[in-house]
Design an enzyme around this catalytic site. Structure first.
Site, PDB file in Angstrom:
ATOM      1  N   ARG A  26     -10.188  -1.036  -8.924  1.00 40.75           N
ATOM      2  CA  ARG A  26      -9.302  -0.023  -8.335  1.00 40.75           C
ATOM      3  C   ARG A  26      -8.206   0.394  -9.312  1.00 40.75           C
ATOM      4  NH1 ARG A  26      -7.452  -3.048  -3.257  1.00 40.75           N
ATOM      5  NH2 ARG A  26      -7.591  -4.689  -4.811  1.00 40.75           N
ATOM      6  N   ASN A  44     -11.382  -1.296  -1.590  1.00 39.39           N
ATOM      7  CA  ASN A  44     -12.424  -2.289  -1.418  1.00 39.39           C
ATOM      8  C   ASN A  44     -12.946  -2.189   0.005  1.00 39.39           C
ATOM      9  OD1 ASN A  44     -12.122  -3.350  -3.992  1.00 39.39           O
ATOM     10  ND2 ASN A  44     -10.779  -5.004  -3.345  1.00 39.39           N
TER      11      ASN A  44
END
Length: 101
Positions: A26, A44
């Protein structure tokens, strides 16, 4: 869609699987998105994958999608799905969304 600037705009949803959590995926996605000038989010998922929505100029979105096919160092992407969505232009910047289900 074509924005007021005359440039083709695009929005896609991407889901990647494999070794994609625990490798700063990320964080690197945000840095890549900022460098490309695209907007959206990344998160996620409970099943161990990473999901993202990316929108912006067609070429920049294509470049972001290409990055998601391999991800950052340490990632092993063995699942990649991308689907086009209607461009909305309502995403400012690129951010991490809460863990989603």
């Amino acid at each position: 869609m074509v924005a007021d600037t005359g440039r083709a705009m695009k929005r896609i949803r991407i889901i990647v699987g494999g070794v994609v959590q625990g490798v700063c995926f990320r964080y690197h996605a945000i840095r890549t998105a900022e460098a490309l000038g695209v907007s959206g989010w990344v998160r996620n998922t409970p099943d161990g994958r990473v999901e993202a929505v990316v929108e912006g100029e067609d070429r920049a979105v294509a470049a972001a999608a290409a990055w998601f096919r391999h991800g950052p160092p340490g990632a092993v992407v063995n699942e990649y799905r991308a689907s086009e969505e209607p461009f909305r232009g309502d995403l400012g910047g690129f951010r991490v969304m809460p863990y989603g289900g």
